[in-house]
Design an enzyme around this catalytic site. Sequence first.
Site, mmCIF file in Angstrom:
data_model
loop_
_atom_site.group_PDB
_atom_site.id
_atom_site.type_symbol
_atom_site.label_atom_id
_atom_site.label_comp_id
_atom_site.label_asym_id
_atom_site.label_seq_id
_atom_site.Cartn_x
_atom_site.Cartn_y
_atom_site.Cartn_z
ATOM 1 N N ASP A 35 0.775 -1.123 -0.088
ATOM 2 C CA ASP A 35 0.029 0.039 -0.165
ATOM 3 C C ASP A 35 0.940 1.253 0.059
ATOM 4 O OD1 ASP A 35 -2.398 1.393 -0.067
ATOM 5 O OD2 ASP A 35 -2.671 1.279 2.036
ATOM 6 N N ASN A 83 -10.816 -2.729 -5.687
ATOM 7 C CA ASN A 83 -10.260 -1.379 -6.344
ATOM 8 C C ASN A 83 -10.914 -1.064 -7.425
ATOM 9 O OD1 ASN A 83 -7.015 -2.784 -5.067
ATOM 10 N ND2 ASN A 83 -8.195 -0.928 -4.393
HETATM 11 C C1 IPE Z 1 -5.513 -2.798 -0.443
HETATM 12 O O1 IPE Z 1 -5.099 -1.592 -0.610
HETATM 13 C C2 IPE Z 1 -5.491 -3.305 -1.668
HETATM 14 C C3 IPE Z 1 -4.144 -3.530 -2.258
HETATM 15 C C4 IPE Z 1 -3.000 -3.181 -1.824
HETATM 16 C C5 IPE Z 1 -4.005 -4.118 -3.862
HETATM 17 P P1 IPE Z 1 -6.353 -0.265 -0.448
HETATM 18 O O2 IPE Z 1 -5.369 0.878 -0.828
HETATM 19 O O3 IPE Z 1 -7.089 -0.759 -1.651
HETATM 20 O O4 IPE Z 1 -6.984 -0.479 0.839
HETATM 21 P P2 IPE Z 1 -7.727 0.454 1.611
HETATM 22 O O5 IPE Z 1 -8.771 1.315 0.566
HETATM 23 O O6 IPE Z 1 -6.902 1.526 2.246
HETATM 24 O O7 IPE Z 1 -8.543 -0.205 2.561
HETATM 25 C C1 IPE Z 2 -1.500 0.304 -3.482
HETATM 26 O O1 IPE Z 2 -1.415 1.601 -3.255
HETATM 27 C C2 IPE Z 2 -1.740 -0.517 -4.815
HETATM 28 C C3 IPE Z 2 -3.204 -0.701 -4.955
HETATM 29 C C4 IPE Z 2 -4.217 -0.752 -4.230
HETATM 30 C C5 IPE Z 2 -3.328 -1.181 -6.357
HETATM 31 P P1 IPE Z 2 -2.405 2.501 -3.367
HETATM 32 O O2 IPE Z 2 -2.927 2.996 -4.726
HETATM 33 O O3 IPE Z 2 -3.823 1.937 -2.414
HETATM 34 O O4 IPE Z 2 -1.778 3.838 -2.490
HETATM 35 P P2 IPE Z 2 -2.418 4.752 -1.626
HETATM 36 O O5 IPE Z 2 -3.112 4.249 -0.503
HETATM 37 O O6 IPE Z 2 -3.499 5.741 -2.339
HETATM 38 O O7 IPE Z 2 -1.328 5.791 -1.091
HETATM 39 MG MG MG Z 3 -4.179 2.357 -0.613
#
Ligand code: IPE
Ligand code: IPE
Ligand code: MG
Length: 253
Positions: A35, A83
Amino acid sequence: MPVEQPQAANKTAAAALALGIDLTRLPKHVAIIMDGNGRWAKGKGIGRLLGHREGYKTLRGALLAASELGIGYLTVYAFSAENWRRPTDEVSGLMKLIEQAARDELRSMHQNGVRVRTAGRLDGVPEGLRSALEHGVETTSRNQGITFTLAVNYGGRAEIVDAVREIVAEGAAPETITEETISAHMYNPEHPEPDLMIRTAGEMRWSNFLIWQAAYCELFVTEVPWPEFKPAHLLEAVAAYQRRTRKFGAVLE
Ligand code: IPE
Ligand code: IPE
Ligand code: MG
């Protein structure tokens, strides 16, 4: 007589020994919620997709480090079933990036003995990505090295729903259903449950990742955003894991 020192087979193992990590007590299965790509990109004043691209490079290093360390199973959360709620250009960019990565990395993963697996509803992802992943899984299926599972269109609740559907379709009698029955119908029932789950970028939540399998897994949350996660951070997590006392509900005396 000199005390015999354990020998390190590679750079990662040497770094682990230097940190006091016991290579005979490694977590068998490490899961990572990768993340913070978006926040990292924002902090640099660049687009979110460039953050994901940097995250891909990080993953390459993490897989190599886990493999060198001797971790048996590495499972990473690449795209969650939730997502899809993101802007369409980010979603399509991620689909293309994962497909490109799956194709570009296959050769070196295969050479390194990596066994690729997937978790998630692949029937819900674009055809090109699905075929790239299936090709990777098939090509590497007889490899003996680390098992690397890419969770794509993965949701922990969806996985449980899929398991229940299979169990019902098989016509199982209610009283015969046990926890083992559910476990046996998960996407990769032959994989051990994760012992250690790492989440980068500081959020203290599961976000629907491996919720059935992670019932007793140790959590390690680091503030480091995924694009900046280095092998040293993986070692830090493993060292922390080795300092924990896992009790599984019992009293240890
Ligand atoms: C979890 O991260 C999913 C992945 C890392 C693929 P998110 O960024 O989607 O999770 P939330 O929305 O903060 O819970
Ligand atoms: C994790 O990084 C990757 C995926 C969920 C695909 P994020 O895209 O969730 O990054 P933040 O949470 O917005 O910083
Ligand atoms: Mg995230």
